[in-house]
Motif scaffolding. Structure first.
Motif, short mmCIF file in Angstrom:
data_model
loop_
_atom_site.label_atom_id
_atom_site.label_comp_id
_atom_site.label_asym_id
_atom_site.label_seq_id
_atom_site.Cartn_x
_atom_site.Cartn_y
_atom_site.Cartn_z
N ARG A 32 42.92 34.72 48.05
CA ARG A 32 43.29 34.72 46.74
C ARG A 32 44.50 35.74 46.50
NH1 ARG A 32 41.33 39.15 43.42
NH2 ARG A 32 39.65 40.22 44.67
N ARG A 33 45.08 35.18 45.33
CA ARG A 33 46.37 35.91 45.07
C ARG A 33 46.17 36.97 44.05
NH1 ARG A 33 49.15 31.33 44.62
NH2 ARG A 33 47.91 31.01 42.85
N ALA A 34 46.68 38.27 44.25
CA ALA A 34 46.48 39.25 43.03
C ALA A 34 48.06 39.90 43.00
CB ALA A 34 45.79 40.00 43.61
N TRP A 35 48.10 40.59 42.02
CA TRP A 35 49.26 41.29 41.80
C TRP A 35 48.83 42.90 42.23
CZ3 TRP A 35 53.62 39.53 40.42
CH2 TRP A 35 53.85 38.44 39.65
N LEU A 46 53.02 40.24 44.39
CA LEU A 46 51.68 39.54 44.90
C LEU A 46 51.53 39.83 46.17
CD1 LEU A 46 52.88 36.12 43.20
CD2 LEU A 46 51.17 37.62 42.54
N THR A 47 50.01 39.80 46.53
CA THR A 47 49.70 39.93 47.90
C THR A 47 48.33 38.81 47.85
OG1 THR A 47 48.64 41.22 49.45
CG2 THR A 47 47.92 41.64 47.22
N ALA A 48 48.04 38.68 49.24
CA ALA A 48 47.18 37.61 49.32
C ALA A 48 45.57 38.69 49.68
CB ALA A 48 47.27 36.85 50.60
N ILE A 49 44.49 38.56 49.13
CA ILE A 49 43.09 39.15 49.32
C ILE A 49 42.37 38.32 49.96
CG2 ILE A 49 41.58 40.59 48.19
CD1 ILE A 49 43.67 41.41 46.26
N PRO A 50 41.82 38.76 51.18
CA PRO A 50 40.64 37.84 51.42
C PRO A 50 39.54 37.44 50.34
CG PRO A 50 41.19 39.71 53.04
CD PRO A 50 41.68 40.14 51.87
N ASP A 51 38.91 36.45 50.43
CA ASP A 51 38.07 36.05 49.45
C ASP A 51 37.30 34.55 49.84
OD1 ASP A 51 36.53 34.83 47.45
OD2 ASP A 51 37.78 35.58 45.76
N GLU A 55 40.68 29.40 47.00
CA GLU A 55 41.72 28.35 47.64
C GLU A 55 42.83 28.47 46.71
OE1 GLU A 55 40.62 24.14 48.50
OE2 GLU A 55 41.86 23.84 46.85
N THR A 56 43.81 28.75 47.41
CA THR A 56 45.22 29.33 46.76
C THR A 56 46.22 27.87 47.27
OG1 THR A 56 44.68 31.38 46.90
CG2 THR A 56 46.99 30.96 46.60
N LEU A 57 47.07 27.68 46.20
CA LEU A 57 48.00 26.67 46.45
C LEU A 57 49.25 27.63 47.03
CD1 LEU A 57 48.13 24.19 43.67
CD2 LEU A 57 47.17 23.85 45.74
N GLY A 58 50.31 26.85 47.57
CA GLY A 58 51.58 27.44 48.09
C GLY A 58 52.35 26.48 48.91
N LEU A 59 53.34 27.09 49.92
CA LEU A 59 54.19 26.20 50.79
C LEU A 59 53.88 26.97 52.14
CD1 LEU A 59 57.51 25.92 49.08
CD2 LEU A 59 55.84 24.29 48.96
N THR A 144 45.17 33.67 39.67
CA THR A 144 45.78 35.25 40.20
C THR A 144 45.13 36.38 39.56
OG1 THR A 144 48.01 34.08 40.58
CG2 THR A 144 48.02 36.29 40.27
N ALA A 145 44.71 37.14 40.31
CA ALA A 145 44.07 38.48 39.79
C ALA A 145 45.02 39.39 39.40
CB ALA A 145 42.90 39.01 40.69
#
Length: 195
Positions: A32-35, A46-51, A55-59, A144-145
């Motif tokens: 998941r994405r978080a500040w 922004l960082t990615a955090i294991p969860d 499910e996270t959208l991106g490119l 986003t968290a």
């Protein structure tokens, strides 16, 4: 020939901020994405955090010249993680897909000392709107968290080095998203010792 790719979930979703091609829309599971704030940067990123439930959208985009060195330099402060089995995309054959994340040991608690830059947020939301439409931009806010982190309104004099000009509709997406989540927006960075 297969090439390594990386998964972008923040500013890299905005194709105006980089020259990585070809890009492909993608989603990653298990992250998941978080500040996040760190001691080596004056603002939150922004960082990615294991969860396992996320499910996270991106490119995804290919690593330049199949060499991670330049990309690792752009993503200084982040660690690279193999996410090949977690990314769904339409890029065809790739050798590997990585996601960048700030290590938990380097993350700081939310504070006014490390705000989210509005100019950075603008870039991210502009990218999601371009790739996934207005619903995708709203989904960025919802998935986003870390929205307890204050947002510094630096639009008049952007501090983010890859700042972009937004349309009125794009600015409204950002402003409405912040208002809907009840985010605190600062007009200036508080002086040291003042929260």
């Amino acid at each position: 020939m297969k090439h390594p790719y990386f998964f972008g979930y923040g500013s890299l979703v905005n194709r105006r901020t980089h020259v990585f091609t070809p890009c492909h829309r993608a989603r990653i599971t298990g992250w998941r994405r978080a500040w996040c704030a760190t001691a080596n940067r004056p603002q939150a990123f922004l960082t990615a955090i294991p969860d396992p439930e996320a499910e996270t959208l991106g490119l995804i985009a290919p690593v330049p010249n199949d060499d991670w060195t330049a990309l690792d330099a752009r993503e200084e402060g982040y660690h690279r993680h193999d996410a090949s089995a977690q990314v769904v995309h339409e890029a065809g054959a790739v050798s590997r897909i990585a996601v960048y994340a700030i290590p938990a040991k380097d993350q700081l608690a939310s504070s006014t000392e490390h705000p989210i830059l509005m100019s950075y947020l603008d870039v991210v939301v502009q990218g999601f709107a371009a790739e996934y439409g207005e619903d995708g931009a709203q989904a960025f806010f919802d998935t986003t968290a870390g929205w307890e982190t204050p947002v510094l309104n630096d639009r008049a004099a952007p501090l983010y080095p890859r700042a972009q000009t937004l349309t009125a509709a794009e600015r409204a997406l950002v402003d409405d998203g912040l208002a809907r989540l009840g985010c605190r927006v600062l007009s200036e960075r508080p002086s040291a010792g003042r929260a």
